[in-house]
Design a protein around this motif. Structure first.
Motif, PDB file in Angstrom:
ATOM      1  N   MET A 157       0.852  -1.182   0.000  1.00 40.18           N
ATOM      2  CA  MET A 157       0.000   0.000   0.000  1.00 40.18           C
ATOM      3  C   MET A 157       0.892   1.238   0.000  1.00 40.18           C
ATOM      4  SD  MET A 157      -3.323  -1.099   0.552  1.00 40.18           S
ATOM      5  CE  MET A 157      -2.987  -2.067  -0.863  1.00 40.18           C
ATOM      6  N   ASP A 158       0.508   2.174  -0.826  1.00 38.43           N
ATOM      7  CA  ASP A 158       1.338   3.348  -1.057  1.00 38.43           C
ATOM      8  C   ASP A 158       1.093   4.437  -0.006  1.00 38.43           C
ATOM      9  OD1 ASP A 158       3.149   4.807  -2.379  1.00 38.43           O
ATOM     10  OD2 ASP A 158       1.929   5.203  -4.153  1.00 38.43           O
ATOM     11  N   THR A 159       1.278   4.068   1.257  1.00 37.59           N
ATOM     12  CA  THR A 159       1.108   5.058   2.328  1.00 37.59           C
ATOM     13  C   THR A 159       2.428   5.805   2.508  1.00 37.59           C
ATOM     14  OG1 THR A 159       1.774   3.349   3.874  1.00 37.59           O
ATOM     15  CG2 THR A 159      -0.589   3.714   3.621  1.00 37.59           C
ATOM     16  N   ILE A 161       3.722  -9.071  12.005  1.00 40.87           N
ATOM     17  CA  ILE A 161       2.341  -8.777  12.406  1.00 40.87           C
ATOM     18  C   ILE A 161       1.466  -9.018  11.179  1.00 40.87           C
ATOM     19  CG2 ILE A 161       0.717  -7.082  13.328  1.00 40.87           C
ATOM     20  CD1 ILE A 161       3.028  -5.690  14.710  1.00 40.87           C
ATOM     21  N   SER A 162       0.489  -9.899  11.342  1.00 41.31           N
ATOM     22  CA  SER A 162      -0.359 -10.302  10.218  1.00 41.31           C
ATOM     23  C   SER A 162      -1.771 -10.530  10.757  1.00 41.31           C
ATOM     24  CB  SER A 162       0.225 -11.587   9.605  1.00 41.31           C
ATOM     25  OG  SER A 162      -0.538 -12.007   8.507  1.00 41.31           O
ATOM     26  N   GLN A 163      -2.615 -11.116   9.951  1.00 44.19           N
ATOM     27  CA  GLN A 163      -3.947 -11.493  10.442  1.00 44.19           C
ATOM     28  C   GLN A 163      -4.160 -12.953  10.120  1.00 44.19           C
ATOM     29  OE1 GLN A 163      -6.324  -8.341   8.343  1.00 44.19           O
ATOM     30  NE2 GLN A 163      -7.023  -7.943  10.424  1.00 44.19           N
ATOM     31  N   TYR A 164      -4.606 -13.703  11.084  1.00 45.27           N
ATOM     32  CA  TYR A 164      -4.714 -15.142  10.868  1.00 45.27           C
ATOM     33  C   TYR A 164      -6.164 -15.604  10.713  1.00 45.27           C
ATOM     34  CZ  TYR A 164      -4.154 -20.152  11.697  1.00 45.27           C
ATOM     35  OH  TYR A 164      -4.204 -21.513  11.590  1.00 45.27           O
ATOM     36  N   ASP A 165      -6.863 -15.725  11.849  1.00 41.67           N
ATOM     37  CA  ASP A 165      -8.196 -16.330  11.782  1.00 41.67           C
ATOM     38  C   ASP A 165      -9.300 -15.319  11.486  1.00 41.67           C
ATOM     39  OD1 ASP A 165      -7.662 -15.135  14.190  1.00 41.67           O
ATOM     40  OD2 ASP A 165      -8.862 -16.532  15.385  1.00 41.67           O
ATOM     41  N   MET A 166      -8.991 -14.017  11.585  1.00 41.78           N
ATOM     42  CA  MET A 166     -10.035 -13.026  11.321  1.00 41.78           C
ATOM     43  C   MET A 166      -9.510 -11.958  10.370  1.00 41.78           C
ATOM     44  SD  MET A 166     -11.663 -12.695  15.117  1.00 41.78           S
ATOM     45  CE  MET A 166     -13.318 -12.280  14.616  1.00 41.78           C
ATOM     46  N   PRO A 167      -9.478 -12.299   9.107  1.00 44.31           N
ATOM     47  CA  PRO A 167      -8.935 -11.329   8.146  1.00 44.31           C
ATOM     48  C   PRO A 167      -9.830 -10.099   8.040  1.00 44.31           C
ATOM     49  CG  PRO A 167      -9.983 -13.152   7.007  1.00 44.31           C
ATOM     50  CD  PRO A 167      -9.997 -13.507   8.466  1.00 44.31           C
ATOM     51  N   GLU A 200       2.490  -6.738   7.754  1.00 46.10           N
ATOM     52  CA  GLU A 200       3.644  -5.880   7.518  1.00 46.10           C
ATOM     53  C   GLU A 200       4.650  -6.635   6.659  1.00 46.10           C
ATOM     54  OE1 GLU A 200       5.861  -4.967  11.034  1.00 46.10           O
ATOM     55  OE2 GLU A 200       5.479  -6.916  11.945  1.00 46.10           O
ATOM     56  N   ASP A 201       5.428  -5.881   5.897  1.00 42.67           N
ATOM     57  CA  ASP A 201       6.414  -6.481   5.014  1.00 42.67           C
ATOM     58  C   ASP A 201       7.678  -6.832   5.798  1.00 42.67           C
ATOM     59  OD1 ASP A 201       7.481  -7.397   2.678  1.00 42.67           O
ATOM     60  OD2 ASP A 201       7.169  -5.539   1.549  1.00 42.67           O
ATOM     61  N   ARG A 222      12.435  -1.734   4.065  1.00 46.66           N
ATOM     62  CA  ARG A 222      11.113  -2.252   3.690  1.00 46.66           C
ATOM     63  C   ARG A 222      10.390  -2.898   4.876  1.00 46.66           C
ATOM     64  NH1 ARG A 222      10.901  -6.581  -1.122  1.00 46.66           N
ATOM     65  NH2 ARG A 222      10.842  -7.983   0.654  1.00 46.66           N
ATOM     66  N   THR A 223      11.118  -3.174   5.929  1.00 46.39           N
ATOM     67  CA  THR A 223      10.529  -3.835   7.103  1.00 46.39           C
ATOM     68  C   THR A 223       9.399  -2.987   7.690  1.00 46.39           C
ATOM     69  OG1 THR A 223      12.714  -4.666   7.594  1.00 46.39           O
ATOM     70  CG2 THR A 223      11.086  -4.854   9.335  1.00 46.39           C
ATOM     71  N   GLY A 224       8.232  -3.582   7.800  1.00 47.28           N
ATOM     72  CA  GLY A 224       7.122  -2.868   8.421  1.00 47.28           C
ATOM     73  C   GLY A 224       6.281  -2.053   7.457  1.00 47.28           C
ATOM     74  N   MET A 225       6.554  -2.180   6.158  1.00 50.17           N
ATOM     75  CA  MET A 225       5.705  -1.472   5.174  1.00 50.17           C
ATOM     76  C   MET A 225       4.329  -2.149   5.137  1.00 50.17           C
ATOM     77  SD  MET A 225       7.543   0.732   2.935  1.00 50.17           S
ATOM     78  CE  MET A 225       8.483   0.455   1.482  1.00 50.17           C
ATOM     79  N   CYS A 226       3.336  -1.407   4.663  1.00 48.77           N
ATOM     80  CA  CYS A 226       1.956  -1.893   4.674  1.00 48.77           C
ATOM     81  C   CYS A 226       1.698  -2.856   3.506  1.00 48.77           C
ATOM     82  CB  CYS A 226       0.978  -0.735   4.526  1.00 48.77           C
ATOM     83  SG  CYS A 226       1.230   0.581   5.704  1.00 48.77           S
TER      84      CYS A 226
END
Ligand code: ADP
Ligand code: MG
Ligand code: ZN
Length: 478
Positions: free
Chosen positions: A15-17, A92-98, A126-127, A144-148
């Motif tokens: 995402m281009d934030t 940090i990601s989303q697993y069971d509740m996208p 996060e990337d 790039r670590t932590g990019m959206c």
């Protein structure tokens, strides 16, 4: 045995934030290594992540554009693995509740029928950083670590490499319309893993899949899938079992090869991210984003057909690129024949852009709409022929001059003066008496040759219609 191909795609979109997902670090591309980091994205002890609101907004935008149901409950999870590009040792990601589920994207199959590819889920994460391998050592860049990232996963609804390519093209088009990502595969802002298996025709159970990685263009994805279909088919026919594994695409060798056997979800030891408490996404937040969605390519396509009376095919090509579509509409409003605009755009103009690796975004700057219209009007009033127009278009791109400036400078104004053309026609008839005779005796294509000779003498400047008329008159066939 006859097999059918089953494909599911996982696409990571950056995402281009302006700042990263959970810290304030800049996301600017191409900066010196490790200059865009902070204690949060480096995972130093005692720091706390804070969610970037823009990230959530962008992600919701994409989810809605893909017809997904957006969850009212936002929850993050930790996905653990050890790798040098991941300083926290978890992502940090989303697993069971996208964030979003149950969407679809309509594509076109080989035989031009519409087909819905279901979107299983879209989740925020996060990337990781980037490893740079040299001959002596491996270096790591944490910029790039932590990019959206938004990961968009399809159901295994895709049935061929062609469909996968079409899905990716349309997805990219939508993302560009939404202005949420620059979608540059070479920069890594769009990455695609392709899962593929075969099964006997008629079988409903899925076959064992392999996951293909490392493709850096849509064409690469298509080539890798085409290769993998044949490899799996051969293996199955030879009675071998397909091993569930990750395979890498080698662009130079045009082959896939084994990277590792596939990890399972439980290998990652997912657990809820304790530093980011879940929260509610209000319906009104979702609806606000929905209201701000721009007209998307599929809808635009239909509107272009009905409003400008161009063909479905033309509207499809034009609406696929947001900037081309904008340019088209601006021009079509000012000029009598939208079809002519479409032809020039889809022909010479897009070819020029493509061959010179220009961005369509820049088109209106390099070739202002009013310059194109002026050129078309010069054709309409017989100042130049279509052929000359095609010739000067590249000049218009490179010089930034108008068609009038160029034809005056290069003395390319069309000769429509009949007496001048008559003189040249007489010369040509004299010089090619036998061809003229052939035409009189009914050999139609002899006329083409004579017209060609007149055009040659005038260096393409004679008005071909007038040349035609005069030749016919002089050779007594009208
Ligand atoms: P993984 O956990 O290995 O990443 P998932 O079940 O999450 O696998 O699916 C990832 C992607 O693979 C999805 O796009 C899904 O549609 C696709 N997929 C799953 N099973 C198959 C299969 N047997 N053949 C082809 N694609 C598949
Ligand atoms: Mg996967
Ligand atoms: Zn940071």
């Amino acid at each position: 045995m006859q097999y059918e191909t089953v494909i599911g795609l996982e696409v990571h979109v950056q995402m281009d934030t302006q700042s990263k997902a959970f810290c304030g670090c800049s996301t600017l591309f191409g900066q010196p290594a490790n200059t865009q980091t902070c204690p949060v994205c480096l995972g130093l002890p005692g720091v706390l992540p804070v969610l970037n609101e823009k990230f959530l907004q962008y992600a919701i935008k994409v989810a809605l554009a893909l017809n997904c149901k957006v969850s009212n409950y936002l929850k993050f999870d930790r996905k653990h693995y050890y790798y040098p590009d991941l300083p926290k040792n978890y992502q940090i990601s989303q697993y069971d509740m996208p964030l979003a589920e149950h969407g679809y994207l309509e594509i076109e199959t080989e035989n031009s029928t519409a087909k819905k590819i279901r979107v299983l889920r879209a989740h925020m994460e996060e990337d990781a950083g980037k490893l740079i391998h040299t001959s002596q050592s491996s270096l790591v860049d944490y910029n790039r670590t932590g990019m959206c990232l938004l990961e968009i996963v399809t159901e295994p609804d895709i049935s061929s490499a062609h469909e996968a390519y079409d899905y990716l093209t349309r997805l990219k088009s939508i993302l560009e319309y939404l202005e949420v990502s620059d979608c540059d595969m070479e920069k890594g802002s769009l990455r695609c893993d392709a899962n593929i298996s075969l099964r006997p025709v008629g079988e409903t159970k899925l076959g064992v899949k392999t996951e293909l990685k490392n493709m850096n263009s849509f064409k690469g994805v298509r080539d890798a899938l085409e290769y993998e279909v044949i490899r799996q088919e051969k293996a199955l026919n030879a009675g071998e079992l397909i091993v569930q594994e990750t395979r890498l695409w080698d662009e130079n060798k045009q082959k896939t090869f084994t990277m590792r056997t596939k990890e399972e979800a439980h290998d990652y030891r997912y657990f809820p991210e304790p530093d980011l408490p879940p929260f509610t996404i209000e319906d009104k937040t979702i609806e606000t984003v929905r209201k701000e969605l721009p007209e998307l390519p599929a809808v635009k396509k239909e509107r272009l057909v009905s409003e400008y009376k161009i063909t479905e095919y033309d509207a499809n090509v034009i609406s696929a690129d947001k900037y081309i579509a904008l340019y088209f509409e601006e021009a079509a409003k000012e000029y009598k024949s939208p079809k002519t605009i479409a032809n020039w755009l889809m022909g010479d103009i897009m070819n020029y852009i493509h061959n010179n690796q220009l961005e369509s975004k820049k088109l209106a700057e390099i070739l202002p709409v009013k310059y194109l219209i002026e050129m078309l009007e010069l054709i309409d009033n017989n100042t130049i022929s279509g052929k000359i127009a095609k010739k000067i278009l590249p000049d218009m791109f490179t010089s930034g001059n108008t068609a009038t400036q160029i034809i005056t400078e290069k003395n390319l104004v069309q000769i429509s003066d009949t007496s001048q053309i008559e003189t040249i026609v007489d010369e040509v008839i004299q010089e090619h008496a036998s061809v003229a005779e052939d035409f009189r005796n009914g050999t139609d294509k002899a006329l083409m040759f004579l017209v060609g000779q007149v055009m040659k003498k005038t260096r393409g400047k004679a008005n071909p219609q007038i040349v035609n008329d005069i030749l016919r008159k002089k050779l007594g066939t009208t």
